[in-house]
Write a protein that holds these residues in place. Structure first.
Motif, mmCIF file in Angstrom:
data_model
loop_
_atom_site.group_PDB
_atom_site.id
_atom_site.type_symbol
_atom_site.label_atom_id
_atom_site.label_comp_id
_atom_site.label_asym_id
_atom_site.label_seq_id
_atom_site.Cartn_x
_atom_site.Cartn_y
_atom_site.Cartn_z
ATOM 1 N N ILE B 123 0.855 -1.187 0.000
ATOM 2 C CA ILE B 123 0.000 0.000 0.000
ATOM 3 C C ILE B 123 0.892 1.240 0.000
ATOM 4 N N PRO B 124 0.358 2.384 -0.467
ATOM 5 C CA PRO B 124 1.170 3.611 -0.498
ATOM 6 C C PRO B 124 1.688 3.999 0.899
ATOM 7 N N VAL B 125 2.829 4.674 0.936
ATOM 8 C CA VAL B 125 3.490 5.050 2.184
ATOM 9 C C VAL B 125 2.543 5.696 3.187
ATOM 10 N N ARG B 126 1.763 6.664 2.718
ATOM 11 C CA ARG B 126 0.902 7.425 3.603
ATOM 12 C C ARG B 126 -0.073 6.504 4.335
ATOM 13 N N SER B 127 -0.698 5.597 3.590
ATOM 14 C CA SER B 127 -1.640 4.664 4.204
ATOM 15 C C SER B 127 -0.903 3.742 5.166
ATOM 16 N N TYR B 128 0.314 3.337 4.774
ATOM 17 C CA TYR B 128 1.079 2.434 5.627
ATOM 18 C C TYR B 128 1.394 3.095 6.968
ATOM 19 N N LEU B 167 5.136 1.652 -2.839
ATOM 20 C CA LEU B 167 4.279 0.698 -2.136
ATOM 21 C C LEU B 167 5.076 0.002 -1.037
ATOM 22 N N VAL B 168 4.427 -0.101 0.132
ATOM 23 C CA VAL B 168 5.090 -0.695 1.290
ATOM 24 C C VAL B 168 4.322 -1.946 1.709
ATOM 25 N N HIS B 169 5.056 -2.995 2.053
ATOM 26 C CA HIS B 169 4.414 -4.197 2.589
ATOM 27 C C HIS B 169 5.341 -4.828 3.612
ATOM 28 N N ASP B 170 4.875 -5.854 4.323
ATOM 29 C CA ASP B 170 5.674 -6.640 5.263
ATOM 30 C C ASP B 170 6.807 -5.892 5.965
ATOM 31 N N TYR B 171 6.524 -5.268 7.050
ATOM 32 C CA TYR B 171 7.549 -4.633 7.883
ATOM 33 C C TYR B 171 8.424 -3.643 7.110
ATOM 34 N N GLY B 172 7.786 -2.747 6.410
ATOM 35 C CA GLY B 172 8.516 -1.638 5.792
ATOM 36 C C GLY B 172 9.304 -1.995 4.551
ATOM 37 N N ARG B 173 8.935 -3.079 3.876
ATOM 38 C CA ARG B 173 9.620 -3.373 2.613
ATOM 39 C C ARG B 173 9.005 -2.530 1.513
ATOM 40 N N VAL B 174 9.851 -2.004 0.660
ATOM 41 C CA VAL B 174 9.425 -0.972 -0.280
ATOM 42 C C VAL B 174 9.608 -1.424 -1.725
ATOM 43 N N GLU B 175 8.623 -1.136 -2.548
ATOM 44 C CA GLU B 175 8.779 -1.354 -3.992
ATOM 45 C C GLU B 175 8.307 -0.109 -4.721
ATOM 46 N N LEU B 176 9.045 0.281 -5.733
ATOM 47 C CA LEU B 176 8.592 1.378 -6.583
ATOM 48 C C LEU B 176 7.711 0.800 -7.682
ATOM 49 N N VAL B 177 6.674 1.528 -8.041
ATOM 50 C CA VAL B 177 5.872 1.127 -9.191
ATOM 51 C C VAL B 177 5.758 2.303 -10.160
ATOM 52 N N ASP B 178 5.314 2.031 -11.360
ATOM 53 C CA ASP B 178 5.182 3.018 -12.431
ATOM 54 C C ASP B 178 6.549 3.571 -12.852
ATOM 55 N N TYR B 179 7.273 2.738 -13.554
ATOM 56 C CA TYR B 179 8.585 3.134 -14.037
ATOM 57 C C TYR B 179 8.492 3.905 -15.361
ATOM 58 N N GLY B 180 7.263 4.250 -15.756
ATOM 59 C CA GLY B 180 7.076 4.936 -17.028
ATOM 60 C C GLY B 180 7.776 6.286 -17.093
ATOM 61 N N GLY B 181 7.978 6.914 -15.927
ATOM 62 C CA GLY B 181 8.609 8.235 -15.929
ATOM 63 C C GLY B 181 10.112 8.168 -15.796
ATOM 64 N N MET B 182 10.654 6.971 -15.631
ATOM 65 C CA MET B 182 12.079 6.863 -15.378
ATOM 66 C C MET B 182 12.870 7.465 -16.540
ATOM 67 N N THR B 183 13.869 8.255 -16.203
ATOM 68 C CA THR B 183 14.580 9.053 -17.192
ATOM 69 C C THR B 183 16.077 8.832 -17.045
ATOM 70 N N ALA B 184 16.758 8.739 -18.165
ATOM 71 C CA ALA B 184 18.215 8.614 -18.114
ATOM 72 C C ALA B 184 18.792 9.918 -17.575
ATOM 73 N N MET B 185 19.860 9.823 -16.785
ATOM 74 C CA MET B 185 20.456 11.029 -16.204
ATOM 75 C C MET B 185 20.863 12.006 -17.296
ATOM 76 N N GLY B 186 20.592 13.261 -17.045
ATOM 77 C CA GLY B 186 20.972 14.285 -18.007
ATOM 78 C C GLY B 186 19.879 14.632 -19.003
ATOM 79 N N ARG B 187 18.841 13.771 -19.091
ATOM 80 C CA ARG B 187 17.722 14.050 -19.991
ATOM 81 C C ARG B 187 16.645 14.857 -19.273
#
Lengths: 250, 321
Positions: B123-128, B167-187
């Motif tokens: 679940i999102p950090v805030r809800s967690y 997204l956070v689950h099981d004792y503060g384990r974190v996963e990022l989702v929506d990598y669509g915005g990921m950008t190469a450095m310098g771009r």
């Protein structure tokens, strides 16, 4: 790539039809996008239809939004128009070469290659955007939101790898003999934008068509021949695009 | 490459390569069969809807995955390319791949592009934090910075870092989702959310660098612990007046963030050498604030001391006179 982005809140009422003016711009390789800004009430059926038609004729897109959404709408349109122009050119090429109607008709592995080239172009191609701002009396309360949107756009364009610049005009012009007045000549960075509309005296008429045509003249005079530019934009070594070999044609 | 979602709690997700096409929602139970690779997916439920497509939870045989269905093939392929490139760079780390399949399927006579990816629970950090308490900030931040460090070391900037994408689950384990915005450095950053954007707060450019993510990371904690005041601030300030100092004021008056004020200030100003250093200092800042809490004498104890002293004096006075 050249774009005119028109920000208005109503119908034109003086001079040439803005629809033919936009069609003329598009014929010269300049895409015309239109944002209608309305905060209270509606833009009216006539205004909405005109906005839609200007964008269709100008090979761009249109949206009617409140001034709070202005910044993000302006950016989204600019970006989508760049992506759309590239997509169109690539699709055209695929059609010519292989009889495929779009990138989507390629198998996923080939598609991945072509899209990689398209994304590269989107970031590195040269981009010029003329912002054409309706400064008729009813726009007055919205001009600060317009100014913010322009600054925000300049900030985003500044980060692109490809050379990018914006210029700003408002219409009607101050002295009556020109349909629009230059507020800011081509600038590459957001910090280079002066205070835009501080001294503007808003007037009643809305010569949208003539203003578009003057913006086209401005682009022609300052940016050289537009159509041939595709040859420079597209990289010549395109081996990584799989079978797409020859030059893209707009 | 999504964005500009109208309405919602986070209204200002801004950017760019989006389509204005109408939403398309497929019914749960629909079977999607890939045209090129032939894989079959059964849609279970909608996980999220963005402006350029929807994400569904889907089952393939006995396993599940997330399936993103869009309308514009080139756009979805662009996102899939980013994921594929990330998977390629991270193969050595023993991390399971994100991207599983890219394909099209026929729906009502038209070909819709999709790609499937690993399903990420949580679940999102805030809800967690609301559910499990503010003491999890340290652990979640630690894991998130670790993830960002990996991305940065591989030459990427996540860029659309925000509550919904962490997204956070099981004792503060974190996963990022929506990598669509990921950008190469310098771009140029293509996808961002106004309130998390360095440019929006007049704190720097939209060129992707590690500091762009640090900035959003700092805003994330304001959003997660103090959303109301953050949105109020963003609405009330004129664009030319918005700045880092506004955010610092919120941090200083927020009891949960005050102890790590210095760290957050450095993040907003981009003053770390790299993300590993930011992580090291994050850890140190949290240890220090824990220690401060431990060594502080609670108010009730002080009260009792004063009270008992007064009682002694009174009794002594009564006994003497």
């Amino acid at each position: 790539m050249k774009q005119i982005l028109l920000i208005t809140d109503g119908c034109s009422n003086v001079g040439e039809s803005p629809v033919t003016a936009a069609a003329q711009a598009w014929a010269e390789g300049i895409a015309v996008n239109v944002v209608g800004v309305v905060d209270e009430g509606s833009i009216g059926e006539l205004g909405a239809r005109e906005i839609d038609e200007i964008a269709r004729a100008g090979g761009g897109m249109s949206r009617i939004v409140g001034s709070r959404q202005l910044s993000r709408t302006v950016q989204m349109m600019t970006r989508m128009t760049v992506a759309g122009t590239i997509r169109q050119a690539v699709n055209h090429e695929l059609q010519q070469l292989f009889g495929l109607d779009s990138v989507g008709a390629l198998p996923p592995d080939k598609r991945a290659e072509v899209v990689r080239v398209m994304d590269e172009l989107e970031e590195t191609s040269e981009l010029r955007v003329v912002l054409l701002i309706d400064a008729s009396a009813s726009m007055k309360p919205k001009l600060s939101a317009v100014e913010e949107a322009i600054r925000d756009l300049a900030l985003s364009l500044e980060a692109r790898t490809g050379s990018s610049a914006v210029a700003v005009f408002h219409y009607p012009g101050e002295y009556g003999h020109l349909p629009c007045a230059l507020d800011c000549d081509w600038t590459r960075d957001a910090a280079g934008l002066p205070a835009l509309f501080a001294r503007i005296r808003t007037k009643g008429t809305t010569p949208t068509g003539p203003a578009i045509l003057q913006a086209v003249d401005f682009i022609r005079q300052t940016c050289g021949k537009i159509k041939e530019e595709w040859d420079d934009i597209l990289p010549s070594g395109r081996g990584d695009a799989g079978e797409v070999r020859s030059d893209y044609v707009v | 490459m999504t964005s500009c979602r109208p309405g919602g709690a986070m209204p200002a997700r801004c950017a760019v390569t989006t389509s204005f096409k109408p939403e398309l929602l497929l019914q749960p139970g629909t079977v999607v069969t890939g045209k090129w690779n032939g894989k079959k997916y059964k849609l279970e439920r909608v996980l999220g809807a963005g402006a350029n497509g929807q994400v569904y939870l889907a089952s393939v045989g006995r396993s599940v995955c997330a399936l993103k269905i869009g309308t514009e093939a080139a756009e979805l392929q662009g996102e899939a390319n980013v994921l594929a490139s990330l998977d390629g760079k991270e193969r050595g780390r023993g991390r399971p791949p994100f991207l599983l399949d890219v394909d099209d399927f026929q729906f009502n006579g038209r070909a819709l592009p999709f790609y499937s990816m690993r399903y990420v629970p949580g679940i999102p950090v805030r809800s967690y934090l609301r559910r499990h308490g503010g003491q999890w900030v340290g652990v979640i931040g630690h894991r998130l910075l670790e993830r960002l460090a990996e991305l940065h070391e591989a030459g990427w900037v996540f860029s659309d870092l925000k509550n919904d994408n962490v997204l956070v689950h099981d004792y503060g384990r974190v996963e990022l989702v929506d990598y669509g915005g990921m950008t190469a450095m310098g771009r140029a950053v293509r996808q961002f959310t106004e309130i998390y954007d360095r440019g929006y707060w007049s704190a720097g450019s939209r060129t992707a660098d590690a500091a762009y993510d640090w900035f959003a990371f700092a805003v994330l904690w304001l959003h997660a612990t103090d959303a109301k005041r953050l949105f109020q601030l963003s609405r009330s300030r004129l664009p030319q007046d918005r700045g880092i100092e506004d955010l610092m004021k919120l941090i200083r008056s927020n009891p949960k963030l005050r102890p790590i004020e210095q760290w957050l200030g450095k993040a907003l100003r981009g003053q770390f050498r790299d993300t590993r250093e930011a992580l090291k200092e994050w850890r140190a800042a949290h240890r220090a604030s824990d220690a401060a809490v431990r060594s502080r004498i609670p108010a009730w104890m002080t009260g009792m001391l004063v009270f008992s002293a007064a009682l002694c004096l009174t009794l002594a006075a009564l006994w003497l006179f």
